[in-house]
Design a protein around this motif. Structure first.
Motif, PDB file in Angstrom:
ATOM      1  N   PHE A  13       0.829  -1.207   0.000  1.00 58.81           N
ATOM      2  CA  PHE A  13       0.000   0.000   0.000  1.00 58.81           C
ATOM      3  C   PHE A  13       0.863   1.256   0.000  1.00 58.81           C
ATOM      4  N   ARG A  14       1.281   1.647  -1.200  1.00 61.83           N
ATOM      5  CA  ARG A  14       2.059   2.866  -1.432  1.00 61.83           C
ATOM      6  C   ARG A  14       1.927   3.197  -2.911  1.00 61.83           C
ATOM      7  N   PRO A  15       2.150   4.450  -3.321  1.00 61.63           N
ATOM      8  CA  PRO A  15       2.102   4.769  -4.744  1.00 61.63           C
ATOM      9  C   PRO A  15       3.061   3.851  -5.523  1.00 61.63           C
ATOM     10  N   GLY A  16       2.537   3.224  -6.573  1.00 60.77           N
ATOM     11  CA  GLY A  16       3.316   2.274  -7.362  1.00 60.77           C
ATOM     12  C   GLY A  16       3.210   0.848  -6.856  1.00 60.77           C
ATOM     13  N   ILE A  40      -1.911   8.123  -3.252  1.00 63.80           N
ATOM     14  CA  ILE A  40      -2.500   7.956  -1.931  1.00 63.80           C
ATOM     15  C   ILE A  40      -2.221   9.230  -1.149  1.00 63.80           C
ATOM     16  N   SER A  41      -3.275   9.927  -0.787  1.00 60.31           N
ATOM     17  CA  SER A  41      -3.172  11.138   0.033  1.00 60.31           C
ATOM     18  C   SER A  41      -4.221  11.015   1.134  1.00 60.31           C
ATOM     19  N   ALA A  42      -3.869  10.290   2.174  1.00 63.48           N
ATOM     20  CA  ALA A  42      -4.832  10.025   3.259  1.00 63.48           C
ATOM     21  C   ALA A  42      -5.214  11.303   3.967  1.00 63.48           C
ATOM     22  N   PRO A  43      -6.462  11.454   4.330  1.00 62.99           N
ATOM     23  CA  PRO A  43      -7.582  10.542   4.046  1.00 62.99           C
ATOM     24  C   PRO A  43      -8.414  10.944   2.846  1.00 62.99           C
ATOM     25  N   GLU A  44      -8.009  11.946   2.089  1.00 62.20           N
ATOM     26  CA  GLU A  44      -8.910  12.481   1.070  1.00 62.20           C
ATOM     27  C   GLU A  44      -8.793  11.888  -0.332  1.00 62.20           C
ATOM     28  N   LYS A  45      -7.717  11.166  -0.664  1.00 60.56           N
ATOM     29  CA  LYS A  45      -7.600  10.673  -2.032  1.00 60.56           C
ATOM     30  C   LYS A  45      -6.933   9.307  -2.081  1.00 60.56           C
ATOM     31  N   LEU A  46      -7.541   8.429  -2.866  1.00 61.12           N
ATOM     32  CA  LEU A  46      -6.987   7.108  -3.150  1.00 61.12           C
ATOM     33  C   LEU A  46      -7.295   6.818  -4.609  1.00 61.12           C
ATOM     34  N   GLU A  47      -6.256   6.669  -5.421  1.00 64.03           N
ATOM     35  CA  GLU A  47      -6.444   6.429  -6.846  1.00 64.03           C
ATOM     36  C   GLU A  47      -5.657   5.195  -7.237  1.00 64.03           C
ATOM     37  N   PHE A  48      -6.325   4.280  -7.968  1.00 67.02           N
ATOM     38  CA  PHE A  48      -5.643   3.066  -8.395  1.00 67.02           C
ATOM     39  C   PHE A  48      -6.187   2.582  -9.729  1.00 67.02           C
ATOM     40  N   ILE A  49      -5.423   1.718 -10.379  1.00 66.91           N
ATOM     41  CA  ILE A  49      -5.800   1.083 -11.636  1.00 66.91           C
ATOM     42  C   ILE A  49      -6.147  -0.364 -11.299  1.00 66.91           C
ATOM     43  N   ASN A  50      -7.338  -0.798 -11.701  1.00 73.42           N
ATOM     44  CA  ASN A  50      -7.825  -2.143 -11.409  1.00 73.42           C
ATOM     45  C   ASN A  50      -7.780  -2.987 -12.671  1.00 73.42           C
ATOM     46  N   SER A  51      -7.390  -4.254 -12.520  1.00 74.84           N
ATOM     47  CA  SER A  51      -7.385  -5.165 -13.664  1.00 74.84           C
ATOM     48  C   SER A  51      -7.479  -6.607 -13.180  1.00 74.84           C
ATOM     49  N   PHE A  52      -7.879  -7.484 -14.090  1.00 73.86           N
ATOM     50  CA  PHE A  52      -7.782  -8.908 -13.823  1.00 73.86           C
ATOM     51  C   PHE A  52      -6.324  -9.295 -14.032  1.00 73.86           C
ATOM     52  N   ILE A  74      -9.716   3.924 -10.894  1.00 68.28           N
ATOM     53  CA  ILE A  74     -10.654   4.129  -9.791  1.00 68.28           C
ATOM     54  C   ILE A  74     -10.181   5.352  -9.000  1.00 68.28           C
ATOM     55  N   PRO A  75     -10.732   6.541  -9.295  1.00 64.74           N
ATOM     56  CA  PRO A  75     -10.357   7.729  -8.522  1.00 64.74           C
ATOM     57  C   PRO A  75     -11.299   7.939  -7.334  1.00 64.74           C
ATOM     58  N   SER A  76     -10.786   8.475  -6.254  1.00 66.40           N
ATOM     59  CA  SER A  76     -11.616   8.818  -5.100  1.00 66.40           C
ATOM     60  C   SER A  76     -11.090  10.106  -4.498  1.00 66.40           C
ATOM     61  N   ARG A  77     -11.964  11.050  -4.259  1.00 69.74           N
ATOM     62  CA  ARG A  77     -11.582  12.317  -3.646  1.00 69.74           C
ATOM     63  C   ARG A  77     -12.502  12.616  -2.476  1.00 69.74           C
ATOM     64  N   SER A  78     -12.774  11.625  -1.669  1.00 71.95           N
ATOM     65  CA  SER A  78     -13.725  11.787  -0.591  1.00 71.95           C
ATOM     66  C   SER A  78     -13.305  10.967   0.619  1.00 71.95           C
ATOM     67  N   THR A  79     -13.672  11.422   1.784  1.00 67.42           N
ATOM     68  CA  THR A  79     -13.426  10.635   2.987  1.00 67.42           C
ATOM     69  C   THR A  79     -14.643   9.789   3.328  1.00 67.42           C
ATOM     70  N   SER A  80     -15.666   9.812   2.469  1.00 63.82           N
ATOM     71  CA  SER A  80     -16.892   9.070   2.749  1.00 63.82           C
ATOM     72  C   SER A  80     -16.756   7.584   2.477  1.00 63.82           C
ATOM     73  N   GLY A  81     -15.689   7.178   1.781  1.00 61.46           N
ATOM     74  CA  GLY A  81     -15.513   5.774   1.457  1.00 61.46           C
ATOM     75  C   GLY A  81     -16.139   5.374   0.138  1.00 61.46           C
ATOM     76  N   VAL A  83     -16.397   5.160  -3.856  1.00 61.74           N
ATOM     77  CA  VAL A  83     -15.431   5.133  -4.936  1.00 61.74           C
ATOM     78  C   VAL A  83     -16.143   5.398  -6.242  1.00 61.74           C
ATOM     79  N   GLY A  84     -15.572   6.291  -7.065  1.00 53.14           N
ATOM     80  CA  GLY A  84     -16.152   6.599  -8.372  1.00 53.14           C
ATOM     81  C   GLY A  84     -15.452   5.833  -9.469  1.00 53.14           C
ATOM     82  N   ARG A  85     -16.091   5.789 -10.652  1.00 50.07           N
ATOM     83  CA  ARG A  85     -15.500   5.088 -11.786  1.00 50.07           C
ATOM     84  C   ARG A  85     -15.689   5.942 -13.025  1.00 50.07           C
ATOM     85  N   HIS A  86     -14.637   6.041 -13.842  1.00 48.30           N
ATOM     86  CA  HIS A  86     -14.794   6.751 -15.124  1.00 48.30           C
ATOM     87  C   HIS A  86     -14.208   5.969 -16.258  1.00 48.30           C
TER      88      HIS A  86
END
Length: 86
Positions: A13-16, A40-52, A74-81, A83-86
């Motif tokens: 759990f770290r960038p990269g 990863i910018s706790a607690p306001e941002k968590l961004e990752f690339i998801n794949s099989f 999968i970008p997230s800019r919220s502390t609400s938990g 997750v958005g998808r684009h």
């Protein structure tokens, strides 16, 4: 996921870093997946690339569709938990 058991193979759990896991259905079918953490910018941002993936964390096609994207962001800019998808 309902009906699936999740097993963590590795978590860096770290960038990269990569979260590598498997999902096994009640029928015994196992699928592998991975998240590659971009930011990863706790607690306001968590961004990752998801794949099989395969068991070695190499990116693969979705087992259920040839047209499923190889990767999606999968970008997230919220502390609400939520997750958005684009």
């Amino acid at each position: 996921l309902k009906g699936f058991k999740i097993q963590v193979k590795s978590l860096d759990f770290r960038p990269g870093g990569i979260f590598h896991y498997s999902m096994t259905g009640s029928d015994g079918q196992r699928m592998w997946g991975r998240f590659k953490y971009a930011e990863i910018s706790a607690p306001e941002k968590l961004e990752f690339i998801n794949s099989f993936s395969d068991e070695q964390a190499n990116i693969t096609r979705a087992p259920f569709s040839e047209s499923w994207p190889l990767e999606f962001s999968i970008p997230s800019r919220s502390t609400s938990g939520r997750v958005g998808r684009h």
